[in-house]
Design a protein around this motif. Sequence first.
Motif, PDB file in Angstrom:
ATOM      1  N   GLY A   1     -22.953  75.385  22.924  1.00  0.00           N
ATOM      2  CA  GLY A   1     -22.867  73.925  22.940  1.00  0.00           C
ATOM      3  C   GLY A   1     -22.429  73.380  24.286  1.00  0.00           C
ATOM      4  O   GLY A   1     -22.757  73.918  25.349  1.00  0.00           O
ATOM      5  N   ILE A   2     -21.661  72.308  24.245  1.00  0.00           N
ATOM      6  CA  ILE A   2     -21.176  71.665  25.467  1.00  0.00           C
ATOM      7  C   ILE A   2     -20.346  72.642  26.290  1.00  0.00           C
ATOM      8  O   ILE A   2     -20.413  72.664  27.522  1.00  0.00           O
ATOM      9  N   GLY A   3     -19.561  73.476  25.612  1.00  0.00           N
ATOM     10  CA  GLY A   3     -18.739  74.451  26.317  1.00  0.00           C
ATOM     11  C   GLY A   3     -19.554  75.389  27.176  1.00  0.00           C
ATOM     12  O   GLY A   3     -19.107  75.795  28.263  1.00  0.00           O
ATOM     13  N   SER A   4     -20.755  75.733  26.746  1.00  0.00           N
ATOM     14  CA  SER A   4     -21.581  76.645  27.545  1.00  0.00           C
ATOM     15  C   SER A   4     -22.013  75.988  28.845  1.00  0.00           C
ATOM     16  O   SER A   4     -22.088  76.654  29.888  1.00  0.00           O
ATOM     17  N   SER A   5     -22.301  74.693  28.801  1.00  0.00           N
ATOM     18  CA  SER A   5     -22.655  73.988  30.041  1.00  0.00           C
ATOM     19  C   SER A   5     -21.434  73.819  30.936  1.00  0.00           C
ATOM     20  O   SER A   5     -21.523  73.964  32.163  1.00  0.00           O
ATOM     21  N   LEU A   6     -20.292  73.503  30.353  1.00  0.00           N
ATOM     22  CA  LEU A   6     -19.065  73.415  31.147  1.00  0.00           C
ATOM     23  C   LEU A   6     -18.790  74.731  31.869  1.00  0.00           C
ATOM     24  O   LEU A   6     -18.418  74.741  33.057  1.00  0.00           O
ATOM     25  N   THR A   7     -18.957  75.831  31.170  1.00  0.00           N
ATOM     26  CA  THR A   7     -18.660  77.135  31.754  1.00  0.00           C
ATOM     27  C   THR A   7     -19.625  77.453  32.897  1.00  0.00           C
ATOM     28  O   THR A   7     -19.215  78.014  33.928  1.00  0.00           O
ATOM     29  N   GLN A   8     -20.885  77.101  32.737  1.00  0.00           N
ATOM     30  CA  GLN A   8     -21.860  77.341  33.798  1.00  0.00           C
ATOM     31  C   GLN A   8     -21.583  76.512  35.050  1.00  0.00           C
ATOM     32  O   GLN A   8     -21.861  76.950  36.166  1.00  0.00           O
ATOM     33  N   LEU A   9     -21.033  75.306  34.882  1.00  0.00           N
ATOM     34  CA  LEU A   9     -20.929  74.354  35.988  1.00  0.00           C
ATOM     35  C   LEU A   9     -19.528  74.219  36.572  1.00  0.00           C
ATOM     36  O   LEU A   9     -19.358  73.619  37.634  1.00  0.00           O
ATOM     37  N   ALA A  10     -18.515  74.761  35.900  1.00  0.00           N
ATOM     38  CA  ALA A  10     -17.123  74.462  36.274  1.00  0.00           C
ATOM     39  C   ALA A  10     -16.807  74.819  37.724  1.00  0.00           C
ATOM     40  O   ALA A  10     -16.174  74.029  38.440  1.00  0.00           O
ATOM     41  N   LYS A  11     -17.219  75.977  38.168  1.00  0.00           N
ATOM     42  CA  LYS A  11     -16.861  76.372  39.540  1.00  0.00           C
ATOM     43  C   LYS A  11     -17.610  75.551  40.576  1.00  0.00           C
ATOM     44  O   LYS A  11     -17.074  75.232  41.647  1.00  0.00           O
ATOM     45  N   GLU A  12     -18.821  75.171  40.260  1.00  0.00           N
ATOM     46  CA  GLU A  12     -19.561  74.285  41.166  1.00  0.00           C
ATOM     47  C   GLU A  12     -18.831  72.960  41.343  1.00  0.00           C
ATOM     48  O   GLU A  12     -18.844  72.366  42.428  1.00  0.00           O
ATOM     49  N   TYR A  13     -18.170  72.502  40.289  1.00  0.00           N
ATOM     50  CA  TYR A  13     -17.470  71.210  40.331  1.00  0.00           C
ATOM     51  C   TYR A  13     -16.020  71.346  40.784  1.00  0.00           C
ATOM     52  O   TYR A  13     -15.290  70.366  40.775  1.00  0.00           O
ATOM     53  N   GLY A  14     -15.572  72.551  41.171  1.00  0.00           N
ATOM     54  CA  GLY A  14     -14.269  72.666  41.789  1.00  0.00           C
ATOM     55  C   GLY A  14     -13.240  73.496  41.068  1.00  0.00           C
ATOM     56  O   GLY A  14     -12.074  73.512  41.485  1.00  0.00           O
ATOM     57  N   ALA A  15     -13.597  74.198  40.010  1.00  0.00           N
ATOM     58  CA  ALA A  15     -12.639  75.092  39.351  1.00  0.00           C
ATOM     59  C   ALA A  15     -12.517  76.389  40.137  1.00  0.00           C
ATOM     60  O   ALA A  15     -13.520  76.963  40.587  1.00  0.00           O
ATOM     61  N   ALA A  16     -11.282  76.863  40.318  1.00  0.00           N
ATOM     62  CA  ALA A  16     -11.058  78.149  40.981  1.00  0.00           C
ATOM     63  C   ALA A  16     -10.985  79.292  39.972  1.00  0.00           C
ATOM     64  O   ALA A  16     -11.409  80.408  40.256  1.00  0.00           O
ATOM     65  N   ARG A  17     -10.439  79.007  38.799  1.00  0.00           N
ATOM     66  CA  ARG A  17     -10.265  80.024  37.759  1.00  0.00           C
ATOM     67  C   ARG A  17     -10.664  79.395  36.432  1.00  0.00           C
ATOM     68  O   ARG A  17     -10.162  78.333  36.075  1.00  0.00           O
ATOM     69  N   VAL A  18     -11.570  80.053  35.714  1.00  0.00           N
ATOM     70  CA  VAL A  18     -12.040  79.539  34.424  1.00  0.00           C
ATOM     71  C   VAL A  18     -11.552  80.471  33.319  1.00  0.00           C
ATOM     72  O   VAL A  18     -11.969  81.633  33.240  1.00  0.00           O
ATOM     73  N   VAL A  19     -10.639  79.958  32.506  1.00  0.00           N
ATOM     74  CA  VAL A  19     -10.183  80.660  31.304  1.00  0.00           C
ATOM     75  C   VAL A  19     -10.893  80.014  30.123  1.00  0.00           C
ATOM     76  O   VAL A  19     -10.935  78.788  30.004  1.00  0.00           O
TER      77      VAL A  19
END
Length: 327
Positions: A151-169
């Motif tokens: 769902g939405i979480g899968s898109s967030l996970t794919q894009l998070a580092k591009e948008y500035g996340a350093a670490r994705v838990v």
Amino acid sequence: MQAIVMTDIGGPEVLVAREVPAPQAGPDEVVIRAEAIPVLYPETKLRSGDFPLGAPPPLIFGFQAAAVVAEVGRQVDPALIGQRVVVATKGFGAYAEFVAAPADSVVFIPDGLSSVDAAAVLMNGSVAIPLLETATLTGGETVLIQAAATGIGSSLTQLAKEYGAARVVATAGGPEKAAQARNLGADEVIDHNDPTWTMRLRETLGGATVDVVFDAIGGATAAELLDLMTPLRGRMLGYGWLSGAPAQVSASDLIMRGLTFTGCAGPDWLDRVAKAGSAVLARAAAGGLDPLVEAVLPLDQASRAHRLLEDRTPLGKIVLRPAPGVS
């Protein structure tokens, strides 16, 4: 035409295939001949009565569909006829061979992207991008993405580092979804089926804190996360109620820790989501966002699709396809 009629509020069995008259375009509407109809998790909540339905049943169910424009209303540019688009209905009418929808809901499908992939990716990506923009990540922060595999979480996970996340838990339900979340970009994954998963999160952080929580679960769990968030600049974005209730956090909970909570809902939020659609489809066409299609099922298997979603077994989107050449 064949359509899926929601005969009453209840289980998946209330979604019944029937022959009904095809719609005609109202003055400000388009009619498409549907090729791909995404099955959306919030639709299961509407069907079951957990969320309020905008009109009483019986009605043709469904929110979105992708296809070629077949007809336009008198106030709509006729140049739209023949264009490949995804449309959003006014709350029902999409589970059908022909779908009427407001012309201003049209999102054009770029060349190189199939109707199935466009239908599958639009909702997830259109919510994820405004969430990431609202989070205003700085490039060095830790984020927590709940329900990250689908769902939405899968898109967030794919894009998070591009948008500035350093670490994705991330959290995910079970080993298969945990593996998918890692494949999508999560650095660490915690099984949220474990009732003590917030304790596992504390161990995973190892003394660090979470700067941004993308809260899809809500309920009492949200309050358990507050002491794991970065004081004075931690922020929680609430956009889902997988627990059945919104985040149970109070103003005093936030004030005493210097945290913020942003509710991502309401008309202004939905306007932002709608405006993100073109960028999402362009990104998917360029290979920058995986639609994650699990299965394409015949339209008359809508009730089966809802059962699969409620069992939370799919690792991707289920899309319904009307039988070709039938009217």
